[in-house]
Design an enzyme around this catalytic site. Structure first.
Site, short mmCIF file in Angstrom:
data_model
loop_
_atom_site.label_atom_id
_atom_site.label_comp_id
_atom_site.label_asym_id
_atom_site.label_seq_id
_atom_site.Cartn_x
_atom_site.Cartn_y
_atom_site.Cartn_z
CE LYS A 43 -1.97 -1.55 3.76
NZ LYS A 43 -2.79 -2.01 4.89
CB THR A 69 -6.28 8.94 6.28
OG1 THR A 69 -5.33 9.23 7.20
CG2 THR A 69 -6.39 9.86 5.11
N GLY A 101 -8.09 4.35 9.70
CA GLY A 101 -8.93 3.10 9.20
C GLY A 101 -8.74 2.57 7.80
CB THR A 102 -6.92 4.27 5.02
OG1 THR A 102 -7.20 5.45 5.39
CG2 THR A 102 -6.75 4.24 3.32
N GLY A 103 -6.03 1.42 5.94
CA GLY A 103 -5.57 0.13 5.70
C GLY A 103 -6.63 -1.04 6.03
CB CYS A 104 -8.75 -1.58 8.84
SG CYS A 104 -7.69 -1.56 10.33
#
Length: 265
Positions: free
Chosen positions: A174, A206, A208-211
């Site tokens: 990512k 942003t 929680g974007t990865g989750c």
């Protein structure tokens, strides 16, 4: 379709289990959950972590898999090596050919560290090769390899290739932590590399974007998409959720993305 998230709880609602379940719901997938840790957390940071005992993590996994027809699994925050071992054993017993997406969560958006060194080693040695896809951001990929953070797209691709060489079936690096006007994610498999780019949105919200991205990939896999199509759909969804994040006014720090941007304003 049913997707299972195995992850930590975010009391602020923006990341972790809460973000995963919101993502599943927004994308038309029923969400089940196994809680691995409780966090006292808000948009300003993580104030405390309470780990769930490994035997209770096992009990949750056994309960869900014994009754629900799980079509995909997303794994998030696993802060202790003993919990990682419990999850790995549960996957061995129950997952079979069910696709598994592993998001090696290590640090919150606020910068607070969420896992210990023993957990990083266990992720690298025990769980990584059990997943169909791992989704590290740039610092997480570097930590898994014990290398400096990639400073260019070429270096990120190279790290993705090394993770595949070390046993990962596929890696989605990512690019949200990189600079530039676009955020580019790289899907690296043993046979190819694919780029997924989107314009950066002007927002600090942003959290929680990865989750959200990893659970969106799991939702696509649960719906029968192949891996590249699931990643592409997930990238489109997350980009929309980030672009709409300023519609929300949640907290005084890094607010969450808007998981339901397509359903309500």
């Amino acid at each position: 379709m049913i997707a299972l998230t195995i992850a930590g709880s975010d009391s602020g609602g923006g990341a972790g289990i809460q973000a995963d379940l919101k993502t599943f719901s927004a994308l038309g997938v029923y969400g089940a959950s196994v809680v691995t840790a409780l966090t006292a957390q808000n948009t300003l940071g993580v104030q405390a972590i309470h780990d769930v005992p490994p035997d209770f993590v096992t009990a949750q996994c056994d309960s869900v898999f014994s009754d629900l027809a799980v079509a995909a699994v997303k794994i998030g925050m696993l802060s202790r090596a003993s919990v990682i071992a419990a999850v790995a054993a549960s996957l061995d017993r129950h997952a079979g050919t069910i696709p598994v997406v592993l998001d090696p969560v290590m640090v919150a958006t606020s910068g607070d560290r969420l896992v210990g060194d023993d957990a990083v080693a266990a992720l690298r040695g025990t769980l990584m090769r059990r997943a169909d896809l791992i989704t590290p951001n740039l610092p997480e990929a570097a930590a898994l390899l014990d290398e400096p953070v990639a400073a260019s797209e070429a270096e990120a691709e190279s790290q993705g290739r090394r993770l595949v060489e070390r046993g990962a079936r596929a890696v989605l690096i990512k690019g949200g932590h990189a600079g530039g006007s676009e955020s580019t994610d790289l899907l690296v498999t043993p046979t190819c590399v694919r780029r997924f780019s989107a314009a950066r949105a002007p927002t600090r919200n942003t959290h929680g974007t990865g989750c959200t991205l990893s659970s969106a990939v799991a939702a696509g896999l649960a719906r029968g998409l192949d891996l590249p199509d699931a990643v592409e759909a997930a990238k489109t969804y997350v980009s929309g959720a980030i672009a709409a994040a300023n519609r929300l006014a949640i907290g005084r720090g890094h607010g969450p993305v808007h998981h339901f941007f397509a359903q309500w304003q």
